[in-house]
Write an enzyme that holds these catalytic residues in place. Structure first.
Site, PDB file in Angstrom:
ATOM      1  N   LYS A  31     -28.547 -14.679  -9.897  1.00  0.00           N
ATOM      2  CA  LYS A  31     -27.857 -15.069 -11.265  1.00  0.00           C
ATOM      3  C   LYS A  31     -26.302 -15.140 -10.767  1.00  0.00           C
ATOM      4  O   LYS A  31     -25.336 -14.710 -11.212  1.00  0.00           O
ATOM      5  CB  LYS A  31     -28.289 -14.272 -12.291  1.00  0.00           C
ATOM      6  N   ASP A  70     -32.522 -18.418 -13.997  1.00  0.00           N
ATOM      7  CA  ASP A  70     -33.207 -19.142 -14.893  1.00  0.00           C
ATOM      8  C   ASP A  70     -33.533 -20.640 -14.616  1.00  0.00           C
ATOM      9  O   ASP A  70     -34.741 -20.813 -15.191  1.00  0.00           O
ATOM     10  CB  ASP A  70     -31.931 -19.584 -16.164  1.00  0.00           C
ATOM     11  N   TYR A  96     -31.215  -0.859 -12.419  1.00  0.00           N
ATOM     12  CA  TYR A  96     -32.150   0.211 -12.456  1.00  0.00           C
ATOM     13  C   TYR A  96     -31.801   1.690 -11.675  1.00  0.00           C
ATOM     14  O   TYR A  96     -32.387   2.486 -11.573  1.00  0.00           O
ATOM     15  CB  TYR A  96     -33.476  -0.304 -11.331  1.00  0.00           C
ATOM     16  N   ASP A 110     -38.306  -8.169 -11.895  1.00  0.00           N
ATOM     17  CA  ASP A 110     -39.368  -7.395 -12.735  1.00  0.00           C
ATOM     18  C   ASP A 110     -39.734  -8.531 -14.071  1.00  0.00           C
ATOM     19  O   ASP A 110     -40.978  -8.586 -14.038  1.00  0.00           O
ATOM     20  CB  ASP A 110     -38.312  -6.374 -13.616  1.00  0.00           C
TER      21      ASP A 110
END
Ligand code: NAP
Length: 409
Positions: A222, A273, A155, A297
């Site tokens: 991640k 995930d 971002y 988000d």
């Protein structure tokens, strides 16, 4: 440009604590799309709750500040400096959603607002409201608070179009100086993540968990793929806990399956995930979640869906001194001006704002009236279409139904 309400006073800060006068000046941005509809409903509900709770002794002096389409039409600027200054000066504010075009056009006003005011923590509580239709078998098991880092990650706006001189120069630099092959025709983006920003966000999540008797904080990352950014986020989190929260926070791995000491918060981590399926299958195992920007988000909308959708998903953006409250959803442009949007998430964001001011009586009045209205099957279209036998109300009528329940009418 702004309309000051006479008689308001500025909120002060002493020793890091808010000093809230009885008539605090609070800036608001109405927002684009459904913004005007849901803001009008929210403002009416908040004003009524404050009146009922404090009998005229307290009241909010609302101060309109401009951003988005209304600001552009009136001033030629999408986000006037005066608006940013107002939030910095008045310390607590609330905003409706603002349009961000996909691809080209203006940069996200929301992102600019968060970065300029250093609103580094986006806090999104997700809990089930009785009566809201949900795709889950046990939606009441969902009671989580997301702490999303707001200033870094992809971002940061460090992105260059495919074939641009900047992208080509960066590809060349990476290939020649760093020895990693990058297609010179690729679009490129950077993902900056610092220990400083990660640690202050995780500290906020840990402090919240400790102050509110929460059981765990989960670091969502991640890091198996992005080892030096998201993997570092995890490592910085555990290091912070060891250095500054010893005895109060225990790492899941150190507990080896044992229960934490009374009052201790468990710090754990999950790969992004995996966490998406975990919160669906075992929601009761997750409590406070600290996450980098992009993961947060995605997770916010996914969790909101588990408890009935974006119409009931509130949020706050916090710096060390400034707080700006906003709904998780966007401008839902197809419903703009039609009096059909659900104001629930902005109303619940206002509940968070009232709690932040320490006006807990007014906050409880709003929450309880909102919950009873929904439980009675009086809902806006988004919920009515999933709730057989319910009574569909427009945005304004829904606000009136909530207000009526504050005084038992
Ligand atoms: P969105 O505005 O959140 O809307 C997506 C869908 O969610 C809507 O079509 C509607 O679903 C449902 N929805 C959202 N809010 C609702 C409400 N209050 N009442 C009833 N239904 C609601 O997402 P988007 O269409 O992706 O984004 C539109 C614009 O908003 C974009 O410019 C985006 O950048 C901006 N945005 C702003 C913010 C912000 O200001 N913080 C946040 C997110 C997006 P159905 O179609 O199923 O009825």
């Amino acid at each position: 440009m702004s309309t000051a309400v006479p008689g308001g006073d500025i909120i002060g800060v002493a020793d890091g604590k808010l000093m809230v006068p009885d008539r605090p000046l609070i800036p608001f941005i109405e927002g684009d799309g459904i913004g005007p509809d849901i803001w009008a409903a929210t403002r009416a509900v908040v004003d009524r709750a404050v009146e009922v709770a404090y009998g005229g002794r307290r009241g909010i002096a609302w101060l309109e500040v401009l951003a988005g389409e209304k600001a552009y039409a009136r001033t030629g600027s999408w986000l006037p400096d005066e608006t940013l200054e107002a939030f910095a000066t008045y310390k607590v504010g609330i905003k409706g959603p603002l349009t961000t075009p996909v691809g080209g056009g203006i940069r996200s006003l929301n992102v600019t607002l968060r970065q300029t005011l250093d609103l580094y923590a986006c806090v999104r509580p997700v809990r089930y409201l009785r009566g809201v239709p949900s795709p889950m078998r046990r939606p009441e098991a969902v009671d989580m608070v997301i702490f999303r880092e707001n200033t870094e990650d992809v971002y940061a706006g460090l992105e260059w179009a495919a074939g641009s001189p900047e992208a080509r120069a960066l590809a060349e630099f990476v290939s020649e100086r760093l020895g990693k092959a990058v297609d010179p025709e690729a679009a490129l983006g950077l993902k900056p993540m610092t220990a400083r920003a990660s640690r202050r966000l995780i500290a906020r999540a840990l402090d919240y968990a400790l102050a509110h008797g929460r059981r765990s904080v989960t670091l969502m990352h991640k890091g198996n793929i992005m080892k030096f950014t998201e993997g570092a986020f995890r490592d910085w989190g555990y290091a912070l806990a060891r250095e500054q929260y010893a005895g109060r926070v225990a790492a899941e791995a150190d507990l080896g399956g044992a229960e934490p000491a009374p009052g201790q918060v468990v710090l754990k981590d999950r790969i992004a995930d995996n966490l998406f399926q975990q919160v669906l299958l075992y929601p009761e195992q997750y409590d406070v979640i600290a996450t980098p920007n992009l993961n947060g988000d995605y997770l916010s909308d996914a969790l909101a869906a588990q408890v009935g959708g974006l119409g009931m998903a509130p949020g706050a953006n916090l710096s060390d001194t400034v707080a700006v409250f906003e709904a998780t959803h966007g401008t839902a442009p197809k419903y703009a001006g039609q009096d059909v949007a659900n104001p629930g998430s902005l109303i619940l964001s206002a509940v968070m704002m009232l709690e932040h001011l320490g006006w807990n009586e007014a906050a409880s009045l709003v929450f309880s009236a909102l919950e009873r209205t929904v439980a009675a099957g009086e809902v806006t279209r988004d919920l009515a279409r999933q709730l057989p036998g319910s009574r569909e109300l427009g945005t304004a009528a829904f606000a009136r139904a909530v207000m009526a329940r504050m005084t038992g009418e």
